[in-house]
Design an enzyme around this catalytic site. Structure first.
Site, PDB file in Angstrom:
ATOM      1  N   ALA A 173       7.768  -2.375  -1.832  1.00 46.59           N
ATOM      2  CA  ALA A 173       8.726  -3.004  -2.750  1.00 46.59           C
ATOM      3  C   ALA A 173       8.274  -2.899  -4.199  1.00 46.59           C
ATOM      4  O   ALA A 173       8.884  -3.473  -5.091  1.00 46.59           O
ATOM      5  CB  ALA A 173       8.923  -4.475  -2.373  1.00 46.59           C
TER       6      ALA A 173
ATOM      7  N   LEU B  31       5.398  -4.040  -5.425  1.00 47.08           N
ATOM      8  CA  LEU B  31       4.584  -5.179  -5.865  1.00 47.08           C
ATOM      9  C   LEU B  31       3.105  -4.941  -5.557  1.00 47.08           C
ATOM     10  O   LEU B  31       2.308  -5.863  -5.445  1.00 47.08           O
ATOM     11  CB  LEU B  31       5.083  -6.478  -5.209  1.00 47.08           C
ATOM     12  CG  LEU B  31       6.538  -6.840  -5.515  1.00 47.08           C
ATOM     13  CD1 LEU B  31       6.955  -8.093  -4.752  1.00 47.08           C
ATOM     14  CD2 LEU B  31       6.770  -7.047  -7.018  1.00 47.08           C
ATOM     15  N   SER B  32       2.759  -3.679  -5.375  1.00 47.10           N
ATOM     16  CA  SER B  32       1.361  -3.241  -5.238  1.00 47.10           C
ATOM     17  C   SER B  32       0.649  -3.691  -3.980  1.00 47.10           C
ATOM     18  O   SER B  32      -0.508  -4.109  -4.013  1.00 47.10           O
ATOM     19  CB  SER B  32       0.531  -3.679  -6.457  1.00 47.10           C
ATOM     20  OG  SER B  32       0.948  -2.971  -7.566  1.00 47.10           O
TER      21      SER B  32
ATOM     22  N   SER C 106      -0.390  -1.677  -1.845  1.00 47.60           N
ATOM     23  CA  SER C 106      -1.493  -0.732  -1.603  1.00 47.60           C
ATOM     24  C   SER C 106      -2.702  -1.040  -2.488  1.00 47.60           C
ATOM     25  O   SER C 106      -3.831  -1.069  -1.998  1.00 47.60           O
ATOM     26  CB  SER C 106      -1.030   0.719  -1.737  1.00 47.60           C
ATOM     27  OG  SER C 106      -0.372   0.922  -2.947  1.00 47.60           O
TER      28      SER C 106
ATOM     29  N   ASP D  33      -1.996  -1.184 -11.665  1.00 46.05           N
ATOM     30  CA  ASP D  33      -1.868  -2.018 -10.464  1.00 46.05           C
ATOM     31  C   ASP D  33      -3.234  -2.533 -10.020  1.00 46.05           C
ATOM     32  O   ASP D  33      -3.419  -3.721  -9.753  1.00 46.05           O
ATOM     33  CB  ASP D  33      -1.229  -1.230  -9.312  1.00 46.05           C
ATOM     34  CG  ASP D  33       0.136  -0.705  -9.680  1.00 46.05           C
ATOM     35  OD1 ASP D  33       0.693  -1.150 -10.694  1.00 46.05           O
ATOM     36  OD2 ASP D  33       0.644   0.166  -8.944  1.00 46.05           O
TER      37      ASP D  33
HETATM   38  C1  GLA Z   1       3.289   2.392 -10.213  1.00 45.42           C
HETATM   39  C2  GLA Z   1       1.906   2.959 -10.492  1.00 45.42           C
HETATM   40  C3  GLA Z   1       1.334   2.388 -11.786  1.00 45.42           C
HETATM   41  C4  GLA Z   1       2.331   2.533 -12.944  1.00 45.42           C
HETATM   42  C5  GLA Z   1       3.712   2.038 -12.530  1.00 45.42           C
HETATM   43  C6  GLA Z   1       4.747   2.306 -13.581  1.00 45.42           C
HETATM   44  O1  GLA Z   1       3.212   1.018  -9.956  1.00 45.42           O
HETATM   45  O2  GLA Z   1       1.030   2.665  -9.419  1.00 45.42           O
HETATM   46  O3  GLA Z   1       0.104   3.026 -12.073  1.00 45.42           O
HETATM   47  O4  GLA Z   1       2.370   3.846 -13.401  1.00 45.42           O
HETATM   48  O5  GLA Z   1       4.138   2.634 -11.315  1.00 45.42           O
HETATM   49  O6  GLA Z   1       4.503   1.546 -14.721  1.00 45.42           O
END
Ligand code: GLA
Length: 393
Positions: free
Chosen positions: A124, A126-127, A129, A173
């Site tokens: 989604a 929201l990181s 990974s 992230d």
């Molecule tokens: C993803 C990438 C980040 C960044 C964003 C866009 O989340 O993992 O490094 O580039 O896209 O801002």
């Protein structure tokens, strides 16, 4: 999360005496999108939701990983001398890549049993990974008494994502997930990694994250394509102005001077980077001054630029953001993360949130054909070990 230790005991059929517990958050970016790999400023914060791990050291060199989020994948097992990427291991490649780094450095030197569970919606934006990468990095560094600082762990996790997973992401992230601070946003300069914590005082409003529920693969060629277009543009610009090191360094005047050497697409991408970087610095100042409605206005400009110049939004994100802007409780709304699907970040007046969710959901459903999901975000700390008192509240 107090069910996790019993869940570990059951999954691994072991007594829970020697287990330790760790947490790493997800992140939301308030402004500064597609700027990290262009060397400029971003303004993310760590969320309260994230990924948990319960871990126990083993006597042998066996690694056993289980995720309560992917029970259908079962137990993923491998030994320390076989840490290659394996597509069949699916989600477990993220911790495995981090393990390989520490094994090659001689830090990770015995097997582990780890139970994972997360409450970040996967895919989604929201990181999730970066969250499991930092979680694994902090856990190994603590258990094996490694000497890496949190910024080192952040860089290691990004390297794993780039080289082991094969996604060419920037540092934002992993930085937000590792370095997050309760009730603060992080103003990060991605080129130098200089950063400042800014108190996130939203007064009588809150951050509401809205998920388009359209799955977004980061490995999508479109993300890597944006990066290479920016790299190509930077090479051309450097031939004309030698002291420009990153695209975000460029001023608008320098952009005007060099734009004729760029293709039309390159011009659009560079203009986004230059203006978004300026907006982010301005937004950070507005946040410091408590000027939330001006901050929200910059969020709008950011979304427009991502839609028209960087071209990473699409129907679902645009519909969700437009629906948000129609609502009277909205102070700010834009896409967040890589784009192409995933989530929007909204600042909404507290007494309007319920109605916002109802109305925006209805409008999105009528145009897209399915409902979005909403989460009221609270801002928390970066990756860390959880002490007993923090686990059972
Ligand atoms: C993803 C990438 C980040 C960044 C964003 C866009 O989340 O993992 O490094 O580039 O896209 O801002």
């Amino acid at each position: 999360m107090e069910h996790l230790k019993p869940s570990f005991t059951k999954t691994f059929n072991k007594s829970e005496i020697d287990t330790r517990m760790f947490f790493a958050p997800g992140r939301v970016n308030l402004i500064g999108e597609h700027i990290d790999y262009n060397g400029g400023h971003v303004l993310p914060c760590a969320l309260h939701i994230g990924t948990y791990a319960v871990v126990c050291e083993r006597e042998d060199d066996q690694i056993n990983l289980y995720s309560n989020n992917f029970p259908e994948k079962g137990m993923v097992s491998f030994s320390l001398n076989n840490l290659q990427f394996n597509a069949e291991h699916d989600w477990a490649n993220y911790p495995k890549g981090v393990m390989k780094y520490f094994y090659d450095k001689g830090v990770l030197n015995s097997g582990l049993d780890i139970l994972f569970e997360g409450n970040i919606p996967n895919g989604a934006g929201l990181s999730s990974s970066a969250s499991i990468e930092l979680l694994t990095a902090v856990l190994i560094n603590e258990i094996f008494e490694g000497t890496e600082s949190m910024t080192d762990l952040v860089k290691i996790s990004q390297k794993v994502e780039n080289e082991f997973i094969g996604v060419n992401c920037g540092i934002m992230d992993q930085f937000a997930v590792g370095m997050g601070k309760d009730q603060h946003a992080i103003l990060l300069h991605c080129d130098t990694l200089n950063y400042q914590y800014l108190p996130l005082d939203l007064k009588d409003s809150s951050i509401v994250i809205a998920n388009t529920n359209k799955k977004r693969g980061l490995a999508d060629s479109a993300y890597n394509e944006r990066r290479s277009t920016c790299d190509a543009a930077l090479t051309k610009i450097k031939e004309k102005i030698a002291d420009v090191h990153t695209l975000a360094d460029l001023t608008l005047e320098q952009f005007e001077l060099t734009k004729d050497y760029l293709t039309e697409v390159e011009q659009k991408r560079v203009l986004h980077v230059v203006s978004e970087n300026m907006r982010t610095k301005q937004a950070a100042n507005l946040l410091k001054e408590g000027k939330l409605s001006e901050f929200g206005h910059l969020m709008k400009q950011s979304h427009d630029s991502l839609r028209d110049l960087y071209e990473v939004t699409g129907n679902e994100l645009d519909t969700l953001v437009e629906a948000a802007w129609k609502h009277k409780g909205t102070i700010g709304a834009r896409m967040t993360g890589a784009g192409f699907g995933g989530c929007t970040v909204n600042i909404v007046k507290n007494d309007e949130i319920e109605d916002f969710i109802e109305e925006v959901g209805k409008e999105y459903n009528s145009k897209v054909g399915y409902l979005p999901s909403f989460y009221i975000a609270t801002i928390g700390d970066g990756a860390k070990e959880l002490k007993e008192s923090e686990v059972i509240q």
